[in-house]
Each structure stands twice: as C-alpha cells, then as structure tokens.
Design a protein around this motif. Structure first.
Motif, PDB file in Angstrom:
ATOM      1  N   MET D   1      -8.817  -3.686  20.772  1.00 54.68           N
ATOM      2  CA  MET D   1      -8.568  -4.413  19.525  1.00 54.68           C
ATOM      3  C   MET D   1      -7.899  -3.505  18.509  1.00 54.68           C
ATOM      4  O   MET D   1      -8.268  -2.340  18.385  1.00 54.68           O
ATOM      5  N   GLN D   2      -6.922  -4.049  17.815  1.00 51.83           N
ATOM      6  CA  GLN D   2      -6.263  -3.245  16.803  1.00 51.83           C
ATOM      7  C   GLN D   2      -7.208  -3.008  15.631  1.00 51.83           C
ATOM      8  O   GLN D   2      -7.910  -3.915  15.185  1.00 51.83           O
ATOM      9  N   VAL D   3      -7.245  -1.749  15.169  1.00 55.22           N
ATOM     10  CA  VAL D   3      -8.111  -1.411  14.043  1.00 55.22           C
ATOM     11  C   VAL D   3      -7.243  -0.918  12.895  1.00 55.22           C
ATOM     12  O   VAL D   3      -6.374  -0.067  13.087  1.00 55.22           O
ATOM     13  N   ILE D   4      -7.456  -1.476  11.728  1.00 53.66           N
ATOM     14  CA  ILE D   4      -6.716  -1.042  10.543  1.00 53.66           C
ATOM     15  C   ILE D   4      -7.713  -0.454   9.555  1.00 53.66           C
ATOM     16  O   ILE D   4      -8.725  -1.087   9.242  1.00 53.66           O
ATOM     17  N   GLN D   5      -7.441   0.767   9.135  1.00 50.36           N
ATOM     18  CA  GLN D   5      -8.334   1.431   8.179  1.00 50.36           C
ATOM     19  C   GLN D   5      -7.818   1.176   6.772  1.00 50.36           C
ATOM     20  O   GLN D   5      -6.634   1.338   6.503  1.00 50.36           O
ATOM     21  N   SER D   6      -8.741   0.803   5.926  1.00 54.59           N
ATOM     22  CA  SER D   6      -8.329   0.544   4.557  1.00 54.59           C
ATOM     23  C   SER D   6      -9.521   0.812   3.657  1.00 54.59           C
ATOM     24  O   SER D   6     -10.652   0.560   4.043  1.00 54.59           O
ATOM     25  N   ASP D   7      -9.259   1.326   2.462  1.00 55.36           N
ATOM     26  CA  ASP D   7     -10.392   1.579   1.567  1.00 55.36           C
ATOM     27  C   ASP D   7     -10.981   0.252   1.078  1.00 55.36           C
ATOM     28  O   ASP D   7     -12.176   0.031   1.144  1.00 55.36           O
ATOM     29  N   VAL D   8     -10.106  -0.594   0.571  1.00 48.45           N
ATOM     30  CA  VAL D   8     -10.575  -1.876   0.058  1.00 48.45           C
ATOM     31  C   VAL D   8      -9.820  -2.995   0.772  1.00 48.45           C
ATOM     32  O   VAL D   8      -8.590  -2.965   0.853  1.00 48.45           O
ATOM     33  N   VAL D   9     -10.560  -3.952   1.297  1.00 49.62           N
ATOM     34  CA  VAL D   9      -9.935  -5.137   1.860  1.00 49.62           C
ATOM     35  C   VAL D   9     -10.137  -6.283   0.886  1.00 49.62           C
ATOM     36  O   VAL D   9     -11.251  -6.478   0.385  1.00 49.62           O
ATOM     37  N   ILE D  10      -9.070  -6.994   0.604  1.00 53.38           N
ATOM     38  CA  ILE D  10      -9.191  -8.163  -0.247  1.00 53.38           C
ATOM     39  C   ILE D  10      -8.909  -9.384   0.603  1.00 53.38           C
ATOM     40  O   ILE D  10      -7.853  -9.466   1.255  1.00 53.38           O
ATOM     41  N   ILE D  11      -9.858 -10.279   0.622  1.00 52.97           N
ATOM     42  CA  ILE D  11      -9.727 -11.456   1.478  1.00 52.97           C
ATOM     43  C   ILE D  11      -9.292 -12.621   0.607  1.00 52.97           C
ATOM     44  O   ILE D  11     -10.053 -13.112  -0.219  1.00 52.97           O
ATOM     45  N   GLY D  12      -8.067 -13.036   0.791  1.00 53.51           N
ATOM     46  CA  GLY D  12      -7.529 -14.131  -0.019  1.00 53.51           C
ATOM     47  C   GLY D  12      -6.442 -13.599  -0.933  1.00 53.51           C
ATOM     48  O   GLY D  12      -6.639 -12.624  -1.647  1.00 53.51           O
ATOM     49  N   GLY D  13      -5.299 -14.252  -0.914  1.00 51.80           N
ATOM     50  CA  GLY D  13      -4.148 -13.788  -1.693  1.00 51.80           C
ATOM     51  C   GLY D  13      -3.813 -14.716  -2.835  1.00 51.80           C
ATOM     52  O   GLY D  13      -2.673 -14.780  -3.279  1.00 51.80           O
ATOM     53  N   GLY D  14      -4.795 -15.456  -3.325  1.00 55.07           N
ATOM     54  CA  GLY D  14      -4.541 -16.308  -4.481  1.00 55.07           C
ATOM     55  C   GLY D  14      -4.683 -15.514  -5.765  1.00 55.07           C
ATOM     56  O   GLY D  14      -4.605 -14.285  -5.767  1.00 55.07           O
ATOM     57  N   GLY D  15      -4.909 -16.220  -6.867  1.00 55.31           N
ATOM     58  CA  GLY D  15      -4.972 -15.570  -8.169  1.00 55.31           C
ATOM     59  C   GLY D  15      -5.998 -14.450  -8.223  1.00 55.31           C
ATOM     60  O   GLY D  15      -5.691 -13.332  -8.643  1.00 55.31           O
ATOM     61  N   ALA D  16      -7.222 -14.735  -7.774  1.00 56.21           N
ATOM     62  CA  ALA D  16      -8.274 -13.732  -7.877  1.00 56.21           C
ATOM     63  C   ALA D  16      -7.980 -12.532  -6.981  1.00 56.21           C
ATOM     64  O   ALA D  16      -8.139 -11.377  -7.387  1.00 56.21           O
ATOM     65  N   GLY D  17      -7.540 -12.804  -5.759  1.00 56.59           N
ATOM     66  CA  GLY D  17      -7.265 -11.724  -4.810  1.00 56.59           C
ATOM     67  C   GLY D  17      -6.141 -10.827  -5.296  1.00 56.59           C
ATOM     68  O   GLY D  17      -6.229  -9.596  -5.240  1.00 56.59           O
ATOM     69  N   LEU D  18      -5.057 -11.439  -5.795  1.00 55.99           N
ATOM     70  CA  LEU D  18      -3.934 -10.640  -6.275  1.00 55.99           C
ATOM     71  C   LEU D  18      -4.334  -9.824  -7.498  1.00 55.99           C
ATOM     72  O   LEU D  18      -3.967  -8.640  -7.620  1.00 55.99           O
ATOM     73  N   ARG D  19      -5.116 -10.461  -8.384  1.00 52.26           N
ATOM     74  CA  ARG D  19      -5.520  -9.731  -9.590  1.00 52.26           C
ATOM     75  C   ARG D  19      -6.400  -8.544  -9.206  1.00 52.26           C
ATOM     76  O   ARG D  19      -6.271  -7.449  -9.768  1.00 52.26           O
ATOM     77  N   ALA D  20      -7.279  -8.764  -8.231  1.00 55.32           N
ATOM     78  CA  ALA D  20      -8.146  -7.677  -7.766  1.00 55.32           C
ATOM     79  C   ALA D  20      -7.308  -6.559  -7.146  1.00 55.32           C
ATOM     80  O   ALA D  20      -7.517  -5.378  -7.423  1.00 55.32           O
ATOM     81  N   ALA D  21      -6.335  -6.947  -6.323  1.00 54.88           N
ATOM     82  CA  ALA D  21      -5.501  -5.946  -5.651  1.00 54.88           C
ATOM     83  C   ALA D  21      -4.743  -5.109  -6.677  1.00 54.88           C
ATOM     84  O   ALA D  21      -4.668  -3.874  -6.556  1.00 54.88           O
ATOM     85  N   ILE D  22      -4.207  -5.771  -7.688  1.00 52.59           N
ATOM     86  CA  ILE D  22      -3.460  -5.035  -8.711  1.00 52.59           C
ATOM     87  C   ILE D  22      -4.404  -4.108  -9.470  1.00 52.59           C
ATOM     88  O   ILE D  22      -4.058  -2.958  -9.773  1.00 52.59           O
TER      89      ILE D  22
END
Lengths: 120, 132, 250, 586
Positions: D1-22
């Motif tokens: 299985m492919q494994v991707i390492q990331s410090d923070v994963v944000i699930i959902g790319g709507g308003g809340a997710g994008l604001r969190a990512a930024i």
C-alpha cells in the motif's frame, strides 16, 4: 521563466492588414473588379495606363498602394499559417518561413515597384 | 503518487465537423486566402504598370473577362464576410471603454465599426471617381 | 406530476480496466418535463446500470462538476433539460479535448496545473493584515473584474476550444480569464508576474479567437474577451520594452 | 500500500478545510499539509452558499448583539464561551478574505455593504451578491495555491481514521481514479467534511454532503453531539430542493400562502407593521419559518405543485434593478429550475433540509476527544449553533473555526512524535474490508437503500416529530443497517473511478449518522429550536433538557445517547420571542 513569444510582431501586421481589408477591401474590389469594367459610374477611360501612371507617380498613392498590398499579404500569411495548423499541418519553422517569408518578399516587391513608379 | 490511471485520448481528426461554429471559424479564416490572392492580383497590376502600357493593358483587359468577374465576385464576398466578422469580434479586442460611467456595449462598437466601414468605402469611391 | 415520456440516451462508455477504446451504449429513460440530463444519467445509474460513471454534485450549476458533451455541445448536464431534446435521442459524451478516465469522467489535472500557473491570487502592493481593515473598492472598480470572477471551472470552454484540443500546451480560456480577473482588480499589484504567462507562446498567443469558449460559458465569463484584450497588452509590452529598456526592472 | 507521510492531514477541501490548510501553512511553514478531498476543492458544497457570512461591522451593530442573536437563535443550547470567541473573530476573518480578494459587495464609497438576515437585530451579513459561498470558496482555493506546503490530493476518498496508542495517527483513503488504497500517516488531522443533509430526500445540499466525516469519527468512538437538530431552510424549490437564499427575504422578499396572506403574522412573528424590521415576519429565524409552513400546510392553506405543497416567495415589489443587482443567481435559478421569473411572478418554495447543527464533538480549538483529531465546519459541533443555526453563521464558522482547528492541529503536530509502524497493518485490514465489497455477490442496490433511508427519515424525523414515529424510525434504521451489512449489489466491479462502490461506502456512514439523529431526537422530550414535537412535548423544558445530546457508537448495535451540560456564561435562558413581542422584551 517562460519564453516570450514573438507573435506580437506578426500579429500587429496581421491586425493592421485585417483593419485595412475590412474597411477598404470591399469597395476596392467593387471598384476595380466590377464598377470600372462594367462602366458603372466610371467612364471607359477609367484606370487607363496614363492616368494610373500619373496617379502613382506621386509618392503618397504609390506608397499607400504598396502598404495596402503588404498588409494584405501579412494578414493572409498569418491566418493561412495558423489555419494550416488547425487543419492538421503542424506549425513548423519551415512553414512559418514559407508563410511570412512570402509575405515579406511580396511586400519588398511592392515597395520596390512603388519606388520605381515614383522615380521613373 | 499512485500510478496515473490509463486514459483514452480522442483524436482531433476532422474536428471542424463537430460544431457549426468551427466551420464558421474556418470560413472566416479562409477569407484570408482571398485577401492574399487579391494582394497578389494588385501586385501583378503594379508590375504591369511598371513594365509599360502594353503589359498594363493586358492586366486591364483581363478585368473585362468573365474569369475576372467571377474572381472579383468571390473576392467581394470574402472581403465582405471578413469585414463583418472582423467588426463582430472587434469589441473583444478593444480595451474596456466607458461612456458616462457605463461600459460601452458591444453592439455600439459593432455599429460604430459598420459606420466607419460605410464612410471609408464612400471616401474611397469618391476618390476613385475623382482620380481614376 | 407532468406526463412521463421516454427518451433514448446514448452514452459513451469507456472502462480503463477492460476497454481499449470507447464504445456507446443506449438507455431508455422515462422522463418528466422538469428532468435535467443529469437526472437522466442518475436514473440510469440508479435503476439501469450502476456502472455508468459521471461526476456531479451541486445540481444547481455552481460547482462545475457535471460538464459533458450533449450532441457535441458542451453543457452543464444539471441545467440542460431532457424535454428540450425529445423526441430525438441524445448522445452524451465526456468533455472534448480531455483524456477520458472512465465513461463521462475526464482527467482535469492538466487544467488544474494551468490554473495554478497564472498566479491566481491577489498580490498586494504591500503586505496587509486584518488589523489594517478592509481595502476600499467601489462598485465600479468591482465591475472591472467581477465578470471574470464568475468562472466555476466547469471546463466547458476547454471542450469548446479546438486550439486546446490541437495543442494542450495552450494555457486555455478559463485560466487566462482568471488571470485577467486578478489583473483587473484594483487591489492587485501582480500584473508583472502574470505578464510572463500572458506573453508566452502558450499564453494568449495560443488563441485564434474561435470564440466558442465565450458562447458555451454557463456563467457568461467571456474568456475570449479576456484573452484577446491581453493580446493588445502583450503587444504593447513587447514593443514598449524597446522604448524603455531601463527603469522597467523595478 | 502506498504510504504518504504528512504532518497534518486535512480531510475535506471545502471552506473549512482550505481555511485550516492556509492557517497551517501560514503559521507553521515547516509543516507539511496534505489536503485530501473527495472532490476537487472548488466543487465542495461551500460553493453553493448564497446569502452571506456574519461579521459585525455596521455602526448600529455590536459583538453583544451578534452574541445575543446567536444564543437566542440557538434556543440557549449554545456553548456561550465558544460563541463569545466566535463573534469576536468573525469580522477579522471577513477582512482577511477581503484582503485575499473576495469580491464583497460594497457601498458607493467602496466600504463593505452588509444586509439583514433572519433573526438579526442589526444588519451583519457580508455578501458577494448572492454567490457568497462561491466567491469565498474560490478565493480560499486560489489563495491556497500560493503555499507550496499544501500538497493537494484531489479526488481521494477518505474511508477510515486510524487510531493507534489512543491517538489519531493516520487516515486511509482511496485514490478515486485508480481505486488504490493510500495511507496518510500523520501527526494530526482536521476533519472538514461538511454536513449530512443527504440523510434526507428533500434537501438543499449537494450530492456529496453525505456525512461520512461524522461517520468516520463516530466509528472511532468520538461522540456526535446534538444530531437531532436538523435545519429546514424555509425557502427551497419544491422537488429539486434548490435553495432560494435567505437574502431574498433580507432584501425585502415576502412569504404568502395560497390566499396571498402573509401568514407568518399568525405564528408569533407579526404584527405586519412597521415593516421591514429585524427579527420579525420574514426576518424571523429559520426553524420558526419552517414550522409555520408546516402548520399552514396542515391547515390546507398552501399551494399545490407537482412536487408537493408550497407557499409563494414574492420579490416582485423589489423591482427588476434591485433583483438583478442583489439576487442575480436566484433569478437565474428560478428561471431555469422553476420556470418562474422572480421579476414578474412569485416563486413557489417549501422547506427542505439545509444544515446539520450537530456534528463531531469538539472544543473551541476544534479539538475532539480523540487526541490528534480536530474538526471544523458543518461536520463539527463546536457549540455555536445550539438548537437552530442563525443564517450567515455557517460561512463565518468555517472561517473562524477552520483557522482555529488548523492552528491547533499544527501545534499538536509540532509536539507529537512520528506515527507507529503498526498503522500499516491496520490500514491493510480496513482496506481489505472495502475492497471485499467489490467481490461480494447479491445484496441490495445502493439506490434502493438510499430511497428507503429517505422515506424513514422524512416520515419519522421530519420538521415535526412524535415519539412513536421516531421510535419506529429507529427500528427501521436498525433494519436498514442490517440490510446494508448483508450486502450491497454493485454493477461496477472495477476499481478505477468506481463511484458506485464509493457511494456504497458513503452510505454506510450516512446510515450511522441517520441513526444518531433519530435516537437523539427520540430522547429529547421537549421542543427546542429546530426540534419540534407535537406529542405532549410542545414546550421547551429547561429543567430536563437544557443539555446537549451526545451520541456514542455501539458498533453494529443502536447507539447510546447521553446528555452533557451546556456552558452558560452571561445569557440566561429566557423565552425566545420574535416579531412585536421581541421589541417589547428589549
């Protein structure tokens, strides 16, 4: 850094040619090809060798005609070049040279002829 | 990344058959062949004019021939269509303009261009009648 | 309930795991007057063939998911109605000029890359924080870009653009319209950066003004205008740099 | 299985997710962010929000008024400390969006224009014509593109949260294009998956709003809070459920029954005059308006349409110019989807499910009880909506708490060691369960199960509720879940872009969320906000029910519901009144 396109040079010539063709082309064709030969509004002596020679002996009309021819040629060359690409003939350096090269050559000839008309 | 999925790319052959707008576009671009041809025809006239009266009269005589009439009718159609389409798309290329605070509508620009066409044609005709 | 009639919907089918090339399959779909093409497709998926694959979401013409070709015309399937095609059969295909992933689903990654390439965000003249308060911008200044800001990225314009189909290096209508949107914003100072994209061969110069992009745009964004006005700007930029070779680097 | 390492994963790319990512990218530039979304971000449902977003800026307005409107609008079921924080942050977020390019509608002098929304004492709604959500989402998405730390995984469908050593350490997703499972190993995750309105048939929401974010957290033992509170928006097109924004009424639109009577005056929202005035008539809160519709409908004073009964939303008196300037999309939508031109005719509308007030339990920082898991936006229950959300507070919520959750997640990620190795085995076994669905024979079609779910929810847990019918809904939902477990019939057995398969996985979550709603509703023996009972519990009962419902998953068994106290700081519960009575009170 994306490479800057040199299209503005030929596009400007194409655009100028397009404007001339749009504003003057129809009437030019109408006069030379229809009205004069049919004698509509023009006498049988219209576009006689002597009158044209004297008209284009002046620098302004001679140069004007040469410029019109030149711009028409560039207008044509530009669209033909792009349309050939549209029709599946890939745009290449060679094709570009052929299209714009002939327009440039034609323009040179026109200017040369204009000069000759004025000088001789 | 996960391997890119296999995709199918459709060919572009005969793409102009897919929409009437494409054929109108090619027709519009096609007018340029007539524009170039007419430039060459005028250039030939210039050459003849430089060569002298005999040569010029050949060119002048050609104007009377049915071939010339057909050629000129075709050119007339091409130039008229070119002018119409050129003016139609003109609002797309002109910088944004405002008149009394409101944006100038496209049809006004188109109409102005038609007027310019008419006036330029008239001026050309008058000049031709005066000088030819 | 309005009367139910039956329409034939012919769908392009392509299964990347099974098929070498696409084929067509026709479904008989009962429909009422208010049913959209999308609802027709949903009927097929729910009742006739669960494997028919297409994207959709908002079903109110704002999310931009459900673009497809109906009878060679790029449309949003949610706001096109079956009644308008009846009694003829309709042919539904994925958006032209994009690789097909499966059935009506196209690969939009190329477009997303283009969108990212145009500096599609506000570049302020000097850094601001919320404590500085909102910028002033009059309704008239908003008018300068609001039209271009209506793009829902539905990709109908790319499906309408043969130049993109012939050469997909072309940045294309929606991305160049978005570029024009930010350039026209009175709060933005990023024009210089974006000019590089405009000036490139694959920038505005990839366009030959077919003009269908603007006609098919469901939000009246008019990308053809955005692109062709930038041809003038690009031309000016091309020649003016010779007039003022110094002092433009600041 | 492919494994991707990331410090923070944000699930959902709507308003809340994008604001969190930024927020993460701006405040903690060293961290890597994976933005995992089942659709390309600008397709998210935030895009469909129309009316606007709250933020105190009008000279007549104040933070106290925003606080009061929110708490009374929520029928005192709000976490008042959280509301306090929220109203203090809203305007900052609106200005931030402005500086990122959002085309807020303006006054002639170039300053921000605000409009009234239902339940507001002062105009407070920032708007971008009637496409506010669209402009917010695209502004956020485009702004996010300048941060290289944000790595997008578009069209990756998250199926499971993975917990090891009592903390969240990974997220399992399927790459939709290939159907391959991918493990995102992370130190923190922000759940920003939106609501669950698709639990109901008639709703204003996009097809993607299926509640699987709530389902994922719930399955990992995180309680869902206040799920019985489901908002019916009073003005949606019959049949399609397409939303006619509250902005229509904010701009002066009125509601008429079949006799042309402004019936809201008969439901404690009048008197008619003076008009317009805040918190009265059409500017009452959504729960009251939807409930008034139900009563009118019972009394036979609604219009018949091919898709059920309706009332008229009349905008004609606003005039074409104002309608086209302020409500251009409404015009287009009404013309396209209802064949009505609002300039010349009233629009038939009826209530449709619009919003889930409840969601994944979290605190003011977005932290859920599961270490490492944060939540923001409609999928969360941070506590500002109480029993009824005030219009304009949801877009503001995405921004305020999207940012808060992003910052908290970043802080957590900085202080947390890397994920453990055991995660992969867990991911493999979860993935196997999903992949197994592709091989199973027999079962029920997704469409049938979904249809049944809608029938059960609309009959049992609708605008107006009764004990026996809710109890029946609970039983029927248990049966439906059983039927789901017995197998889902799939026509599509391939892995590549198999939306039928993904819909089936989604439905598993949706069913659990539905069950949580029904059970919480059954146990709330009072009427409060959007939860209205007509079986002897017509009144609010602060004695017994001034409390949150917490719904705990019991696996395949029906859920367990407990109650928890409400934080009250400065607004003691009082009668919730609108219309003329509200003026007498204040």
């Amino acid at each position: 850094m994306r490479a800057r396109s040199h299209e503005p040079i030929v596009w400007s010539l194409f655009g100028a040619g397009g404007v001339f063709a749009a504003l003057l082309g129809t009437m030019l064709v109408l006069i030379i090809g229809i009205l004069v030969p049919m004698g509509l509004g023009f006498g049988p002596d219209a576009m006689h060798y002597d009158s044209l020679r004297s008209l284009f002996g002046h620098p302004l009309p001679a140069l004007g005609l040469a410029v019109v021819i030149s711009l028409f040629l560039f207008h044509g060359a530009h669209r033909i070049y792009h349309t050939l690409h549209d029709l599946g003939i890939p745009a290449s350096k060679k094709m570009m040279l052929a299209c714009y090269g002939s327009a440039a050559a034609g323009s040179g000839v026109a200017l040369l002829l204009a000069g000759m008309l004025v000088v001789f | 990344m996960t391997p890119a999925p296999k995709t199918y790319v459709r060919p572009m052959n005969r793409w102009w058959m897919r929409h009437p707008a494409y054929r109108r576009y090619l027709l519009r671009e096609g007018t340029s062949v007539m524009v170039a041809a007419y430039a060459l025809f005028l250039l030939a006239g210039m050459v003849c004019l430089v060569l002298g009266e005999t040569a010029f009269n050949l060119w002048r005589g050609f104007l009377q021939s049915p071939v010339s009439v057909i050629f000129h009718l075709a050119a007339l159609a091409a130039f008229a269509f070119h002018a119409w389409t050129w003016f139609k798309v003109m609002p797309l290329t002109t910088p944004p303009m405002r008149f009394r605070g409101r944006p100038v509508p496209d049809r006004m620009i188109f109409r102005a261009a038609l007027w310019a066409w008419g006036i330029a044609s008239l001026v050309l005709l008058v000049l031709a009648m005066r000088f030819l | 309930m309005s009367q139910t009639r039956t329409i034939m919907i012919e769908c392009l089918r392509y299964d990347p795991e099974q098929d070498q090339a696409p084929h067509y399959r026709t479904y008989e779909v009962p429909f009422t007057d208010e049913m959209s093409v999308l609802e027709g497709l949903q009927y097929i998926k729910d009742h006739l063939d669960g494997s028919l694959t297409f994207r959709w979401s908002c079903r109110m013409a704002i999310c931009g998911s459900c673009g497809c070709m109906v009878n060679h015309q790029p449309i949003l399937s949610c706001q096109s109605f079956l009644r308008d095609y009846y009694p003829a059969r309709i042919r539904v295909e994925p958006l032209e000029h994009f690789p097909i992933v499966k059935d009506l689903v196209i690969d939009q990654s190329d477009f997303l890359g283009k969108l990212e390439s145009v500096t599609p965000y506000l570049v302020p003249a000097q850094p601001l924080t919320p404590e500085d308060g909102p910028n002033l911008q009059t309704p008239r200044q908003i008018e300068d870009y609001l039209g271009y800001a209506q793009c829902i990225n539905c990709l109908l314009c790319y499906a309408a653009c043969p130049q993109y189909g012939l050469n997909n290096a072309f940045t294309g209508p929606a991305a160049l319209a978005l570029l024009a949107r930010y350039n026209a914003d009175s709060r933005d100072a990023g024009q210089k950066t974006r000019m590089e994209v405009v000036n490139a061969e694959e920038g505005v110069w990839g366009c030959t003004l077919v003009g269908l992009c603007s006609e098919v745009c469901p939000k009246h964004v008019d990308p053809a205008r955005a692109i062709n006005r930038n041809k003038i700007n690009s031309t000016q930029d091309y020649f003016l740099r010779f007039l003022a070779p110094f002092g433009r680097g600041s | 299985m492919q494994v991707i390492q990331s410090d923070v994963v944000i699930i959902g790319g709507g308003g809340a997710g994008l604001r969190a990512a930024i927020a993460v990218a701006q405040e903690a530039p060293g961290l890597s962010v994976a933005l995992v979304s089942k659709v390309v971000p600008m397709r998210s449902h935030t895009v469909a929000a129309e009316g606007g977003s709250a933020g105190v800026i009008h000279p007549d307005d104040s933070l106290d008024k925003h606080f009061d409107d929110t708490v009374s609008g929520g029928d005192w079921l709000c976490e008042q400390d959280v509301v306090e924080y929220f109203v203090g942050q809203c305007t900052r977020e609106m200005i931030q969006l402005e500086q990122w390019g959002c085309p807020w509608s303006r006054r002639d002098d170039g300053s921000i224009n605000v409009r009234f929304f239902g339940g507001m004492k002062s105009p407070r709604t920032w708007f971008a014509a009637d496409k506010t959500g669209f402009h917010i989402l695209h502004t956020l998405f485009q702004t996010s593109l300048q941060f290289p730390a944000i790595q997008r995984y578009d069209e990756f469908f998250c199926t499971d949260l993975l917990v090891e050593d009592g903390r969240l350490q990974g997220v399992l997703a399927l790459c939709i294009a290939t159907g391959e499972p991918v493990l995102f190993q992370c130190k923190a995750a922000v759940l920003a998956t939106g609501g669950a309105s698709r639990v109901f048939g008639q709703n204003t929401n996009a097809g993607i709003v299926t509640g699987e974010g709530m389902g994922m957290a719930y399955a990992q033992g995180v309680p869902l809070r206040d799920m019985e509170f489901v908002q019916w928006h009073p003005t949606a097109l019959p049949g399609s459920g397409i939303l006619m924004t509250e902005g229509c009424r904010g701009e002066g639109g009125i509601l008429l029954n079949k006799d042309g009577h402004r019936y809201l005056q008969d439901y404690g929202l009048g008197p008619l005059d003076p008009w317009p005035r805040p918190r009265a008539m059409e500017l009452g809160p959504r729960d009251r308006l939807s409930q008034a519709f139900w009563h009118e409908d019972q009394a036979g004073r609604t219009l018949q349409t091919p898709h059920g009964t309706a009332v008229h939303l009349d905008l004609r008196h606003l005039g074409e110019k104002k309608i086209m300037e302020r409500l251009p999309m409404i015009c287009e939508l009404a013309r396209t989807f209802a064949a009505v031109d609002p300039v010349t005719a009233p629009i038939p509308v009826r209530p449709a499910v619009h919003y889930t007030m409840g969601g994944v339990l979290c605190d003011v920082h977005g932290a859920t009880p599961l270490p490492g898991l944060y939540a923001a936006g409609e999928c969360s229950s941070v506590g500002i909506h109480g029993a009824n959300r005030l219009g304009s507070n949801s877009l503001a919520e995405l921004l305020v708490f999207g940012r808060a959750a992003g910052l908290s997640a970043a802080r957590h990620a900085r202080e947390t060691p890397a994920a453990s190795a055991a995660l992969q085995a867990q991911a493999e076994s979860r993935a196997a369960v999903h992949l197994d669905m592709l091989r199973r024979e027999g079962g029920t079609r997704v469409a049938r199960l979904r249809q049944r779910l809608h029938e059960i929810m609309e009959a049992g847990v609708g605008i107006v509720r009764e004990g026996p019918r809710m109890a029946q809904a609970c039983e029927q939902l248990a049966e439906l879940r059983e039927q789901f477990r017995a197998g889902v019939a799939l026509d599509d057995r391939g892995r590549a872009f198999n939306t039928e398969w993904l819909t089936a996985i989604e439905l598993g979550h949706t069913l659990q969320v539905a069950e949580a709603m029904a059970h919480a509703a059954l146990l709330r023996q009072e009427s409060r906000g959007a939860h209205m009972r007509i079986d002897g519990f017509e009144a609010r009962d602060d004695e017994r029910f001034l409390c949150h419902s917490l719904i705990h998953s019991q696996g395949d068994a029906p859920p367990r519901v407990t109650h928890s106290p409400v934080t009250i700081t400065r607004s003691q519960p009082r009668a919730r009144v609108y219309g003329g009575a509200a003026q007498n009170q204040s």
